[in-house]
Design a protein around this motif. Structure first.
Motif, PDB file in Angstrom:
ATOM      1  N   ILE A  90       0.747  -1.313   0.040  1.00 49.71           N
ATOM      2  CA  ILE A  90       0.029   0.005   0.029  1.00 49.71           C
ATOM      3  C   ILE A  90       1.083   1.170  -0.104  1.00 49.71           C
ATOM      4  N   ALA A  91       2.029   1.326   0.636  1.00 50.32           N
ATOM      5  CA  ALA A  91       2.946   2.308   0.727  1.00 50.32           C
ATOM      6  C   ALA A  91       3.461   2.618  -0.595  1.00 50.32           C
ATOM      7  N   GLN A  92       3.758   1.740  -1.407  1.00 49.72           N
ATOM      8  CA  GLN A  92       4.195   1.887  -2.747  1.00 49.72           C
ATOM      9  C   GLN A  92       3.130   2.563  -3.577  1.00 49.72           C
ATOM     10  N   ALA A  93       1.911   1.827  -3.619  1.00 50.74           N
ATOM     11  CA  ALA A  93       0.552   2.242  -4.264  1.00 50.74           C
ATOM     12  C   ALA A  93       0.419   3.627  -3.907  1.00 50.74           C
ATOM     13  N   GLU A  94       0.496   4.077  -2.845  1.00 53.45           N
ATOM     14  CA  GLU A  94       0.185   5.494  -2.386  1.00 53.45           C
ATOM     15  C   GLU A  94       1.330   6.554  -3.162  1.00 53.45           C
ATOM     16  N   GLN A  95       2.426   6.068  -3.075  1.00 56.68           N
ATOM     17  CA  GLN A  95       3.699   6.743  -3.592  1.00 56.68           C
ATOM     18  C   GLN A  95       3.652   6.869  -5.066  1.00 56.68           C
ATOM     19  N   LEU A  96       3.226   5.818  -5.648  1.00 54.94           N
ATOM     20  CA  LEU A  96       2.884   5.767  -7.320  1.00 54.94           C
ATOM     21  C   LEU A  96       1.899   6.846  -7.658  1.00 54.94           C
ATOM     22  N   ARG A  97       0.698   6.695  -6.730  1.00 59.14           N
ATOM     23  CA  ARG A  97      -0.353   7.496  -6.888  1.00 59.14           C
ATOM     24  C   ARG A  97       0.282   9.011  -7.011  1.00 59.14           C
ATOM     25  N   GLU A  98       1.244   9.490  -6.133  1.00 59.29           N
ATOM     26  CA  GLU A  98       1.759  10.530  -5.791  1.00 59.29           C
ATOM     27  C   GLU A  98       2.625  11.082  -7.063  1.00 59.29           C
ATOM     28  N   LEU A 150       3.110 -18.232  -1.584  1.00 53.24           N
ATOM     29  CA  LEU A 150       1.750 -17.558  -1.879  1.00 53.24           C
ATOM     30  C   LEU A 150       0.987 -16.921  -0.615  1.00 53.24           C
ATOM     31  N   GLU A 151       1.498 -17.472   0.559  1.00 54.48           N
ATOM     32  CA  GLU A 151       1.153 -16.950   2.011  1.00 54.48           C
ATOM     33  C   GLU A 151       1.462 -15.541   1.822  1.00 54.48           C
ATOM     34  N   VAL A 152       3.059 -15.409   1.795  1.00 55.00           N
ATOM     35  CA  VAL A 152       3.514 -14.031   1.874  1.00 55.00           C
ATOM     36  C   VAL A 152       2.679 -13.380   0.781  1.00 55.00           C
ATOM     37  N   HIS A 153       2.452 -13.641  -0.420  1.00 56.55           N
ATOM     38  CA  HIS A 153       2.016 -12.614  -1.546  1.00 56.55           C
ATOM     39  C   HIS A 153       0.531 -12.389  -0.977  1.00 56.55           C
ATOM     40  N   ARG A 154      -0.158 -13.331  -0.407  1.00 53.58           N
ATOM     41  CA  ARG A 154      -1.677 -13.005  -0.021  1.00 53.58           C
ATOM     42  C   ARG A 154      -1.537 -11.873   1.109  1.00 53.58           C
ATOM     43  N   GLU A 155      -0.567 -12.022   1.863  1.00 59.29           N
ATOM     44  CA  GLU A 155      -0.371 -11.047   3.295  1.00 59.29           C
ATOM     45  C   GLU A 155      -0.194  -9.502   2.741  1.00 59.29           C
ATOM     46  N   GLN A 156       0.676  -9.637   1.582  1.00 61.65           N
ATOM     47  CA  GLN A 156       0.959  -8.330   0.937  1.00 61.65           C
ATOM     48  C   GLN A 156      -0.033  -7.603  -0.122  1.00 61.65           C
ATOM     49  N   THR A 157      -0.769  -8.611  -0.603  1.00 63.32           N
ATOM     50  CA  THR A 157      -1.411  -8.173  -1.817  1.00 63.32           C
ATOM     51  C   THR A 157      -2.867  -7.943  -1.586  1.00 63.32           C
ATOM     52  N   ALA A 158      -3.417  -8.807  -0.671  1.00 58.65           N
ATOM     53  CA  ALA A 158      -4.637  -8.599  -0.290  1.00 58.65           C
ATOM     54  C   ALA A 158      -4.988  -7.228  -0.109  1.00 58.65           C
ATOM     55  N   PRO A 159      -4.275  -6.510   0.919  1.00 58.42           N
ATOM     56  CA  PRO A 159      -4.606  -5.253   1.237  1.00 58.42           C
ATOM     57  C   PRO A 159      -4.574  -4.440  -0.340  1.00 58.42           C
ATOM     58  N   LEU A 160      -3.643  -4.546  -1.028  1.00 59.19           N
ATOM     59  CA  LEU A 160      -3.424  -3.839  -2.319  1.00 59.19           C
ATOM     60  C   LEU A 160      -4.739  -3.888  -3.180  1.00 59.19           C
ATOM     61  N   SER A 161      -5.202  -4.931  -3.340  1.00 57.89           N
ATOM     62  CA  SER A 161      -6.263  -5.237  -4.089  1.00 57.89           C
ATOM     63  C   SER A 161      -7.495  -4.480  -3.397  1.00 57.89           C
ATOM     64  N   ASP A 162      -7.702  -4.551  -2.131  1.00 57.66           N
ATOM     65  CA  ASP A 162      -8.606  -3.777  -1.720  1.00 57.66           C
ATOM     66  C   ASP A 162      -8.431  -2.019  -1.743  1.00 57.66           C
ATOM     67  N   PHE A 163      -7.203  -1.901  -1.640  1.00 52.16           N
ATOM     68  CA  PHE A 163      -6.890  -0.410  -1.787  1.00 52.16           C
ATOM     69  C   PHE A 163      -7.267   0.001  -3.257  1.00 52.16           C
ATOM     70  N   TYR A 164      -6.922  -0.875  -4.134  1.00 52.77           N
ATOM     71  CA  TYR A 164      -7.555  -0.273  -5.498  1.00 52.77           C
ATOM     72  C   TYR A 164      -9.068  -0.419  -5.941  1.00 52.77           C
ATOM     73  N   GLU A 165      -9.618  -1.463  -5.287  1.00 51.08           N
ATOM     74  CA  GLU A 165     -11.022  -1.587  -5.469  1.00 51.08           C
ATOM     75  C   GLU A 165     -11.752  -0.494  -4.700  1.00 51.08           C
ATOM     76  N   ALA A 166     -11.141   0.076  -3.503  1.00 52.67           N
ATOM     77  CA  ALA A 166     -11.759   1.122  -2.900  1.00 52.67           C
ATOM     78  C   ALA A 166     -11.683   2.661  -3.962  1.00 52.67           C
ATOM     79  N   GLU A 167     -10.618   2.349  -4.780  1.00 55.11           N
ATOM     80  CA  GLU A 167     -10.223   3.718  -5.781  1.00 55.11           C
ATOM     81  C   GLU A 167     -11.059   3.342  -7.302  1.00 55.11           C
ATOM     82  N   GLY A 168     -11.813   2.152  -7.277  1.00 54.97           N
ATOM     83  CA  GLY A 168     -12.691   1.822  -8.297  1.00 54.97           C
ATOM     84  C   GLY A 168     -11.815   1.584  -9.650  1.00 54.97           C
TER      85      GLY A 168
END
Length: 193
Positions: A90-98, A150-168
């Motif tokens: 999520i931190a990288q996603a926010e920095q990418l958006r900026e 896959l477990e590590v990916h799930r921990e990192q990416t599930a929040p990222l998916s939710d982040f982008y879902e919230a942004e539509g």
């Protein structure tokens, strides 16, 4: 079109990134390629990243994001891009958006390739490489290691998916089937963007 491609290891991101980017007429940009270009080009950011990589440490977000920002500012990315392997948090996603806002643009779509875990384990643990004339399994492709990845990916990416879902921006695509079928689903999703 400015697209981020998400998905777990074994979902086919690398393959789809190249095909989709080609169809869109935009560069496929992976963080691995960006790191290699900066390190081999001996850029200031590349030298900083190399220090961490040589020590076996993760490259800090600020260096990774700065490299991505520089790459997205290059002329071939003005018309669009497809990011593969970034952002991962999520931190990288926010920095990418900026960073994109500073460039006067934003993302059009985030495509997430979805595959059942058992299929991913089958795909990844079935990979082999040639070593000394013999086909062997890589250590990181053994079923127990694959499940951990896959477990590590799930921990990192599930929040990222939710982040982008919230942004539509998020669209999920079933990534089981032929390469062509998955590409067709991706292109249909982008056509709705």
């Amino acid at each position: 079109m400015r697209v981020v491609l998400l998905g777990p290891p074994g979902a086919g991101k690398g393959t789809q990134a190249q095909i989709i980017a080609g169809k869109l007429g935009v560069p496929a940009i992976s963080t691995g390629d960006i790191f290699r270009a900066n390190v081999s080009g001996r850029t200031e950011l590349g030298q900083q990243a190399k220090t961490y990589m040589d020590a076996g440490d993760l490259v800090p977000d600020e260096i990774t994001v700065a490299m991505v920002r520089d790459r997205l500012a290059e002329p071939d990315a003005e018309v669009g891009f497809l990011l593969d392997g970034f952002p991962r948090t999520i931190a990288q996603a926010e920095q990418l958006r900026e960073s994109l806002a500073e460039l006067g643009t934003g993302l059009d779509r985030v495509l997430e390739l979805v595959v059942e875990e058992e299929e991913l384990v089958r795909r990844l643990s079935g990979r082999r490489m040639l070593v000394d004339g013999k086909m062997v399994q890589r250590e990181d492709d053994k079923p127990e290691t694959v499940r951990h990845r896959l477990e590590v990916h799930r921990e990192q990416t599930a929040p990222l998916s939710d982040f982008y879902e919230a942004e539509g921006l998020l669209v999920t695509i079933g990534a089981v089937g032929s390469v062509e079928e998955v590409t067709a689903r991706a292109m249909a999703a982008l056509g709705r963007a």
